[in-house]
Design an enzyme around this catalytic site. Structure first.
Site, PDB file in Angstrom:
ATOM      1  N   TYR A  53       0.819  -1.211   0.000  1.00  0.00           N
ATOM      2  CA  TYR A  53       0.000   0.000   0.000  1.00  0.00           C
ATOM      3  C   TYR A  53       0.854   1.262   0.000  1.00  0.00           C
ATOM      4  CZ  TYR A  53      -4.176  -2.805   1.001  1.00  0.00           C
ATOM      5  OH  TYR A  53      -5.207  -3.698   0.930  1.00  0.00           O
ATOM      6  N   LYS A  72       3.371 -15.492   3.872  1.00  0.00           N
ATOM      7  CA  LYS A  72       3.448 -16.328   2.667  1.00  0.00           C
ATOM      8  C   LYS A  72       4.927 -16.619   2.416  1.00  0.00           C
ATOM      9  CE  LYS A  72       1.393 -18.457  -0.785  1.00  0.00           C
ATOM     10  NZ  LYS A  72       0.684 -19.721  -0.532  1.00  0.00           N
ATOM     11  N   ASP A  97      -5.734  -6.685   5.539  1.00  0.00           N
ATOM     12  CA  ASP A  97      -6.908  -6.034   4.960  1.00  0.00           C
ATOM     13  C   ASP A  97      -7.922  -7.083   4.515  1.00  0.00           C
ATOM     14  OD1 ASP A  97      -8.656  -4.200   3.915  1.00  0.00           O
ATOM     15  OD2 ASP A  97      -7.328  -3.498   2.327  1.00  0.00           O
ATOM     16  N   ASP A 110      -3.038 -18.260   2.806  1.00  0.00           N
ATOM     17  CA  ASP A 110      -4.131 -19.014   2.190  1.00  0.00           C
ATOM     18  C   ASP A 110      -4.688 -20.041   3.159  1.00  0.00           C
ATOM     19  OD1 ASP A 110      -1.607 -20.129   1.964  1.00  0.00           O
ATOM     20  OD2 ASP A 110      -1.908 -20.939  -0.041  1.00  0.00           O
ATOM     21  N   ASP A 141     -11.672  -8.426   6.708  1.00  0.00           N
ATOM     22  CA  ASP A 141     -12.998  -8.373   6.092  1.00  0.00           C
ATOM     23  C   ASP A 141     -13.631  -9.758   6.085  1.00  0.00           C
ATOM     24  OD1 ASP A 141     -12.751  -5.701   5.708  1.00  0.00           O
ATOM     25  OD2 ASP A 141     -13.042  -5.724   3.552  1.00  0.00           O
TER      26      ASP A 141
END
Length: 352
Positions: A142, A187, A243, A219, A247
Protein backbone atom coordinates in the site's frame (compact mmCIF):
# COMPACT_ATOMS: atom_id res chain seq x y z
CA UNK A 1 -11.10 13.30 32.40
CA UNK A 2 -11.09 15.81 29.56
CA UNK A 3 -11.26 14.46 26.03
CA UNK A 4 -10.59 16.37 22.84
CA UNK A 5 -12.01 14.28 19.99
CA UNK A 6 -11.47 14.89 16.28
CA UNK A 7 -14.49 13.64 14.33
CA UNK A 8 -14.00 12.70 10.68
CA UNK A 9 -17.41 11.65 9.30
CA UNK A 10 -16.17 11.25 5.73
CA UNK A 11 -18.40 9.98 2.94
CA UNK A 12 -21.54 7.97 2.25
CA UNK A 13 -23.07 6.67 5.45
CA UNK A 14 -20.18 8.13 7.43
CA UNK A 15 -21.94 11.25 8.71
CA UNK A 16 -24.98 9.21 9.78
CA UNK A 17 -23.04 6.70 11.87
CA UNK A 18 -20.64 9.36 13.16
CA UNK A 19 -23.60 11.22 14.62
CA UNK A 20 -24.64 8.15 16.60
CA UNK A 21 -21.10 7.54 17.82
CA UNK A 22 -20.91 11.12 19.06
CA UNK A 23 -24.29 10.86 20.81
CA UNK A 24 -23.23 7.69 22.60
CA UNK A 25 -19.88 9.17 23.60
CA UNK A 26 -21.57 12.30 24.94
CA UNK A 27 -24.03 10.23 26.98
CA UNK A 28 -21.24 8.15 28.51
CA UNK A 29 -19.13 11.22 29.30
CA UNK A 30 -22.09 12.88 31.00
CA UNK A 31 -22.84 9.77 33.05
CA UNK A 32 -19.24 9.33 34.23
CA UNK A 33 -18.40 13.00 34.67
CA UNK A 34 -15.98 13.42 31.78
CA UNK A 35 -15.63 16.56 29.71
CA UNK A 36 -15.58 16.10 25.94
CA UNK A 37 -15.03 18.53 23.10
CA UNK A 38 -15.50 17.63 19.43
CA UNK A 39 -13.77 19.18 16.45
CA UNK A 40 -15.00 18.14 13.02
CA UNK A 41 -12.72 17.85 10.00
CA UNK A 42 -12.89 16.97 6.30
CA UNK A 43 -11.57 13.78 4.73
CA UNK A 44 -12.19 11.52 1.74
CA UNK A 45 -14.33 12.44 -1.25
CA UNK A 46 -16.00 15.20 0.76
CA UNK A 47 -12.61 16.83 1.26
CA UNK A 48 -11.65 16.39 -2.41
CA UNK A 49 -14.86 18.09 -3.49
CA UNK A 50 -14.37 20.99 -1.08
CA UNK A 51 -10.61 21.58 -1.00
CA UNK A 52 -9.09 19.17 -3.55
CA UNK A 53 -7.23 17.05 -0.97
CA UNK A 54 -8.56 13.84 0.68
CA UNK A 55 -6.61 14.58 3.89
CA UNK A 56 -6.02 18.34 4.07
CA UNK A 57 -3.29 19.82 6.24
CA UNK A 58 -5.95 21.43 8.45
CA UNK A 59 -7.46 17.99 9.10
CA UNK A 60 -4.04 16.59 9.97
CA UNK A 61 -3.43 19.41 12.46
CA UNK A 62 -6.82 18.82 14.08
CA UNK A 63 -6.10 15.09 14.38
CA UNK A 64 -2.58 15.67 15.67
CA UNK A 65 -3.87 18.00 18.37
CA UNK A 66 -6.68 15.68 19.52
CA UNK A 67 -6.61 12.97 22.16
CA UNK A 68 -8.27 10.57 19.72
CA UNK A 69 -9.92 10.49 16.32
CA UNK A 70 -13.41 9.11 15.75
CA UNK A 71 -13.38 8.20 12.07
CA UNK A 72 -16.25 6.81 10.00
CA UNK A 73 -15.67 5.95 6.32
CA UNK A 74 -14.40 7.25 2.98
CA UNK A 75 -15.17 6.32 -0.62
CA UNK A 76 -17.36 7.36 -3.52
CA UNK A 77 -18.41 5.56 -6.73
CA UNK A 78 -17.36 8.45 -8.95
CA UNK A 79 -13.77 7.66 -8.01
CA UNK A 80 -14.19 3.88 -7.91
CA UNK A 81 -15.43 3.89 -11.49
CA UNK A 82 -12.65 6.13 -12.80
CA UNK A 83 -9.34 4.22 -12.99
CA UNK A 84 -7.60 7.35 -14.29
CA UNK A 85 -8.41 9.47 -11.23
CA UNK A 86 -5.17 10.82 -9.75
CA UNK A 87 -6.70 11.76 -6.41
CA UNK A 88 -8.88 9.26 -4.54
CA UNK A 89 -10.71 9.29 -1.19
CA UNK A 90 -8.79 6.27 0.06
CA UNK A 91 -5.54 8.19 -0.32
CA UNK A 92 -6.78 10.33 2.55
CA UNK A 93 -7.11 7.28 4.78
CA UNK A 94 -3.60 6.11 3.87
CA UNK A 95 -2.23 9.61 4.42
CA UNK A 96 -3.84 9.80 7.86
CA UNK A 97 -2.29 6.48 8.89
CA UNK A 98 1.13 7.43 7.58
CA UNK A 99 1.27 11.00 8.92
CA UNK A 100 -0.01 9.96 12.38
CA UNK A 101 2.30 6.93 12.45
CA UNK A 102 -0.58 4.51 12.95
CA UNK A 103 1.23 1.25 12.30
CA UNK A 104 -0.98 -1.14 14.29
CA UNK A 105 -4.59 -1.85 13.39
CA UNK A 106 -6.47 -3.84 16.06
CA UNK A 107 -9.61 -5.57 14.84
CA UNK A 108 -11.55 -7.76 17.26
CA UNK A 109 -13.67 -10.51 15.73
CA UNK A 110 -16.41 -11.81 17.98
CA UNK A 111 -19.88 -13.26 17.81
CA UNK A 112 -23.18 -12.33 19.43
CA UNK A 113 -25.35 -15.19 20.65
CA UNK A 114 -28.54 -13.73 19.22
CA UNK A 115 -26.93 -13.26 15.78
CA UNK A 116 -25.29 -16.62 15.22
CA UNK A 117 -27.91 -17.38 12.58
CA UNK A 118 -26.75 -14.37 10.57
CA UNK A 119 -23.34 -15.85 9.92
CA UNK A 120 -23.08 -17.85 6.68
CA UNK A 121 -21.12 -20.39 8.74
CA UNK A 122 -22.70 -23.04 10.94
CA UNK A 123 -23.59 -21.81 14.40
CA UNK A 124 -21.51 -24.52 16.08
CA UNK A 125 -18.43 -23.27 14.21
CA UNK A 126 -18.75 -19.61 15.14
CA UNK A 127 -20.35 -19.80 18.59
CA UNK A 128 -17.68 -18.59 20.99
CA UNK A 129 -15.25 -17.34 18.34
CA UNK A 130 -13.31 -14.42 19.79
CA UNK A 131 -9.97 -13.32 18.40
CA UNK A 132 -7.93 -10.27 17.45
CA UNK A 133 -6.55 -9.51 14.01
CA UNK A 134 -3.52 -7.23 14.28
CA UNK A 135 -2.67 -5.73 10.91
CA UNK A 136 0.48 -3.79 10.07
CA UNK A 137 -0.85 -0.54 8.66
CA UNK A 138 1.85 1.68 7.21
CA UNK A 139 4.11 -0.62 5.18
CA UNK A 140 3.92 -3.18 2.41
CA UNK A 141 2.38 -2.77 -1.03
CA UNK A 142 0.00 0.00 0.00
CA UNK A 143 2.94 2.32 0.62
CA UNK A 144 5.72 0.79 -1.50
CA UNK A 145 7.03 2.07 -4.81
CA UNK A 146 4.37 1.96 -7.54
CA UNK A 147 4.34 2.14 -11.32
CA UNK A 148 1.66 1.90 -13.98
CA UNK A 149 1.49 2.40 -17.72
CA UNK A 150 -0.74 0.86 -20.38
CA UNK A 151 1.23 -2.39 -20.46
CA UNK A 152 2.83 -2.84 -17.07
CA UNK A 153 2.16 -2.10 -13.41
CA UNK A 154 3.72 -3.05 -10.10
CA UNK A 155 3.43 -2.41 -6.37
CA UNK A 156 6.45 -3.04 -4.17
CA UNK A 157 5.90 -5.05 -0.99
CA UNK A 158 8.80 -3.81 1.15
CA UNK A 159 9.25 -4.19 4.90
CA UNK A 160 12.14 -3.26 7.17
CA UNK A 161 13.20 -4.98 10.37
CA UNK A 162 12.05 -2.11 12.65
CA UNK A 163 8.59 -2.10 11.01
CA UNK A 164 8.23 -5.85 11.52
CA UNK A 165 9.60 -5.87 15.05
CA UNK A 166 7.28 -3.17 16.32
CA UNK A 167 4.08 -4.80 15.00
CA UNK A 168 5.13 -8.27 16.20
CA UNK A 169 5.75 -6.74 19.64
CA UNK A 170 2.15 -5.51 19.63
CA UNK A 171 1.00 -9.02 18.68
CA UNK A 172 2.98 -10.74 21.43
CA UNK A 173 1.85 -8.23 24.05
CA UNK A 174 -1.83 -8.66 23.16
CA UNK A 175 -1.39 -12.43 23.26
CA UNK A 176 0.04 -12.13 26.77
CA UNK A 177 -3.14 -10.30 27.85
CA UNK A 178 -5.42 -12.93 26.31
CA UNK A 179 -5.07 -16.70 25.88
CA UNK A 180 -1.33 -16.57 25.14
CA UNK A 181 -1.63 -17.88 21.58
CA UNK A 182 -0.18 -15.91 18.65
CA UNK A 183 -0.49 -16.88 14.99
CA UNK A 184 1.90 -15.16 12.59
CA UNK A 185 0.35 -15.12 9.11
CA UNK A 186 2.63 -14.83 6.07
CA UNK A 187 3.45 -16.33 2.67
CA UNK A 188 7.01 -17.34 3.47
CA UNK A 189 7.05 -20.15 0.92
CA UNK A 190 6.84 -17.58 -1.90
CA UNK A 191 7.58 -14.04 -0.74
CA UNK A 192 10.93 -12.73 0.48
CA UNK A 193 9.19 -10.12 2.61
CA UNK A 194 7.26 -12.88 4.36
CA UNK A 195 10.43 -14.85 5.01
CA UNK A 196 11.84 -11.85 6.84
CA UNK A 197 8.61 -11.61 8.86
CA UNK A 198 8.90 -15.26 9.87
CA UNK A 199 12.63 -14.99 10.64
CA UNK A 200 12.09 -12.03 12.95
CA UNK A 201 9.07 -13.64 14.63
CA UNK A 202 11.16 -16.73 15.36
CA UNK A 203 13.88 -14.52 16.83
CA UNK A 204 11.40 -12.71 19.09
CA UNK A 205 9.33 -15.70 20.23
CA UNK A 206 11.81 -16.89 22.92
CA UNK A 207 11.35 -13.52 24.67
CA UNK A 208 7.70 -14.50 25.21
CA UNK A 209 8.00 -18.08 26.51
CA UNK A 210 4.44 -18.11 27.84
CA UNK A 211 3.02 -17.44 24.36
CA UNK A 212 2.35 -20.37 22.06
CA UNK A 213 3.54 -19.04 18.69
CA UNK A 214 2.61 -20.72 15.44
CA UNK A 215 3.06 -19.77 11.80
CA UNK A 216 0.52 -20.07 9.01
CA UNK A 217 0.49 -19.24 5.30
CA UNK A 218 -2.16 -16.67 4.46
CA UNK A 219 -4.13 -19.01 2.19
CA UNK A 220 -4.26 -21.62 4.94
CA UNK A 221 -5.22 -18.95 7.49
CA UNK A 222 -8.10 -17.81 5.29
CA UNK A 223 -9.37 -21.39 5.10
CA UNK A 224 -8.82 -22.02 8.81
CA UNK A 225 -10.80 -18.89 9.73
CA UNK A 226 -13.81 -20.43 8.01
CA UNK A 227 -13.27 -24.03 9.08
CA UNK A 228 -12.21 -23.42 12.68
CA UNK A 229 -12.44 -19.75 13.74
CA UNK A 230 -12.17 -20.69 17.41
CA UNK A 231 -8.58 -21.85 16.78
CA UNK A 232 -7.35 -18.26 16.77
CA UNK A 233 -6.61 -15.99 19.72
CA UNK A 234 -4.35 -13.26 18.29
CA UNK A 235 -3.38 -13.10 14.63
CA UNK A 236 -0.69 -10.74 13.34
CA UNK A 237 0.09 -10.09 9.69
CA UNK A 238 1.21 -7.59 7.08
CA UNK A 239 -0.86 -4.84 5.52
CA UNK A 240 -2.40 -6.45 2.44
CA UNK A 241 -3.07 -9.84 4.04
CA UNK A 242 -4.57 -8.13 7.08
CA UNK A 243 -6.91 -6.03 4.96
CA UNK A 244 -8.33 -9.14 3.30
CA UNK A 245 -8.48 -11.40 6.36
CA UNK A 246 -10.19 -8.88 8.60
CA UNK A 247 -13.00 -8.37 6.09
CA UNK A 248 -13.35 -12.14 5.93
CA UNK A 249 -13.72 -12.07 9.69
CA UNK A 250 -17.01 -10.22 9.31
CA UNK A 251 -18.54 -13.46 8.02
CA UNK A 252 -17.99 -14.91 11.46
CA UNK A 253 -19.96 -12.21 13.26
CA UNK A 254 -22.60 -12.05 10.53
CA UNK A 255 -22.23 -8.40 9.46
CA UNK A 256 -19.47 -5.89 8.77
CA UNK A 257 -21.68 -3.45 10.64
CA UNK A 258 -20.74 -5.10 13.92
CA UNK A 259 -16.95 -4.88 13.88
CA UNK A 260 -14.98 -1.89 15.23
CA UNK A 261 -11.25 -1.26 15.09
CA UNK A 262 -8.48 0.82 16.61
CA UNK A 263 -5.40 2.12 14.84
CA UNK A 264 -2.52 3.01 17.17
CA UNK A 265 1.11 3.96 16.91
CA UNK A 266 3.27 7.04 17.26
CA UNK A 267 0.58 9.73 17.52
CA UNK A 268 -3.16 10.22 17.98
CA UNK A 269 -5.07 6.91 17.91
CA UNK A 270 -7.97 6.45 15.48
CA UNK A 271 -11.14 4.47 16.20
CA UNK A 272 -13.36 3.39 13.33
CA UNK A 273 -15.70 0.70 11.98
CA UNK A 274 -14.09 -1.75 9.57
CA UNK A 275 -16.77 -1.27 6.91
CA UNK A 276 -16.75 1.20 4.04
CA UNK A 277 -18.87 4.18 3.07
CA UNK A 278 -21.76 2.19 1.46
CA UNK A 279 -22.76 5.14 -0.74
CA UNK A 280 -25.89 3.35 -1.98
CA UNK A 281 -27.35 3.66 1.53
CA UNK A 282 -26.47 7.32 2.03
CA UNK A 283 -29.36 9.24 3.57
CA UNK A 284 -31.63 6.19 3.82
CA UNK A 285 -31.26 5.77 7.60
CA UNK A 286 -30.55 2.03 7.25
CA UNK A 287 -26.82 1.83 8.06
CA UNK A 288 -25.88 -0.16 11.13
CA UNK A 289 -24.23 2.21 13.66
CA UNK A 290 -23.06 -0.55 16.03
CA UNK A 291 -19.51 -0.85 14.66
CA UNK A 292 -19.08 2.91 15.07
CA UNK A 293 -20.58 2.76 18.57
CA UNK A 294 -18.35 -0.17 19.53
CA UNK A 295 -15.36 1.80 18.26
CA UNK A 296 -16.31 4.39 20.90
CA UNK A 297 -16.13 1.59 23.49
CA UNK A 298 -12.61 0.77 22.24
CA UNK A 299 -11.71 4.45 22.54
CA UNK A 300 -12.71 4.59 26.20
CA UNK A 301 -10.91 1.31 26.91
CA UNK A 302 -7.76 2.65 25.27
CA UNK A 303 -7.71 5.44 27.88
CA UNK A 304 -8.24 2.95 30.70
CA UNK A 305 -11.95 3.69 31.12
CA UNK A 306 -13.07 0.06 31.40
CA UNK A 307 -16.43 0.77 33.02
CA UNK A 308 -17.37 3.21 30.27
CA UNK A 309 -16.46 0.72 27.56
CA UNK A 310 -18.29 -2.07 29.37
CA UNK A 311 -21.47 0.02 29.59
CA UNK A 312 -21.43 0.66 25.86
CA UNK A 313 -20.95 -3.04 25.15
CA UNK A 314 -23.76 -3.87 27.57
CA UNK A 315 -26.03 -1.38 25.79
CA UNK A 316 -25.19 -2.83 22.38
CA UNK A 317 -25.88 -6.37 23.61
CA UNK A 318 -29.17 -5.22 25.13
CA UNK A 319 -30.24 -3.57 21.87
CA UNK A 320 -29.55 -6.75 19.93
CA UNK A 321 -31.38 -8.89 22.49
CA UNK A 322 -34.34 -6.51 22.28
CA UNK A 323 -34.33 -6.83 18.47
CA UNK A 324 -33.57 -3.14 18.09
CA UNK A 325 -31.62 -3.69 14.90
CA UNK A 326 -31.08 -2.19 11.48
CA UNK A 327 -32.46 -4.16 8.51
CA UNK A 328 -29.43 -6.30 7.63
CA UNK A 329 -29.42 -8.03 11.01
CA UNK A 330 -33.10 -7.79 11.97
CA UNK A 331 -35.06 -10.99 12.52
CA UNK A 332 -37.71 -11.84 9.95
CA UNK A 333 -40.87 -10.01 10.90
CA UNK A 334 -39.04 -7.85 13.43
CA UNK A 335 -39.78 -4.18 13.91
CA UNK A 336 -38.08 -1.68 11.64
CA UNK A 337 -35.34 0.43 13.17
CA UNK A 338 -33.08 2.88 11.38
CA UNK A 339 -29.62 4.21 12.13
CA UNK A 340 -30.97 7.04 14.29
CA UNK A 341 -33.46 4.86 16.15
CA UNK A 342 -30.82 2.28 17.12
CA UNK A 343 -28.50 5.04 18.30
CA UNK A 344 -31.25 6.72 20.30
CA UNK A 345 -32.21 3.42 21.95
CA UNK A 346 -28.62 2.85 23.06
CA UNK A 347 -28.29 6.42 24.36
CA UNK A 348 -31.50 5.98 26.37
CA UNK A 349 -30.18 2.71 27.80
CA UNK A 350 -26.99 4.46 28.88
CA UNK A 351 -28.93 7.33 30.46
CA UNK A 352 -31.21 5.06 32.50
Amino acid sequence: MKLNIAVLPGDGIGPEIAAQGVEVMSAVCKKFGHEVRYEYALCGADAIDKVGDPFPEETYEICKGADAVLFSAVGDPKFDNDPTAKVRPEQGLLAMRKKLGLFANIRPVQTFKCLLHKSPLRADLVDGADFLCIRELTGGMYFGEKYQDNDKAYDTNMYTRPEIERILKVGFEYAMKRKKHLTVVDKANVLASSRLWRQIAQEMAPSYPKVQTDYMYVDNAAMRMIQEPKFFDVMVTENTFGDILTDEGSCISGSMGLLPSASTGESTPVFEPIHGSWPQAKGLNIANPLAQILSVAMLFEYFGCKAEGALIREAVDASLDANVRTPEIQMEGGAKYGTKEVGTWIVNYINN
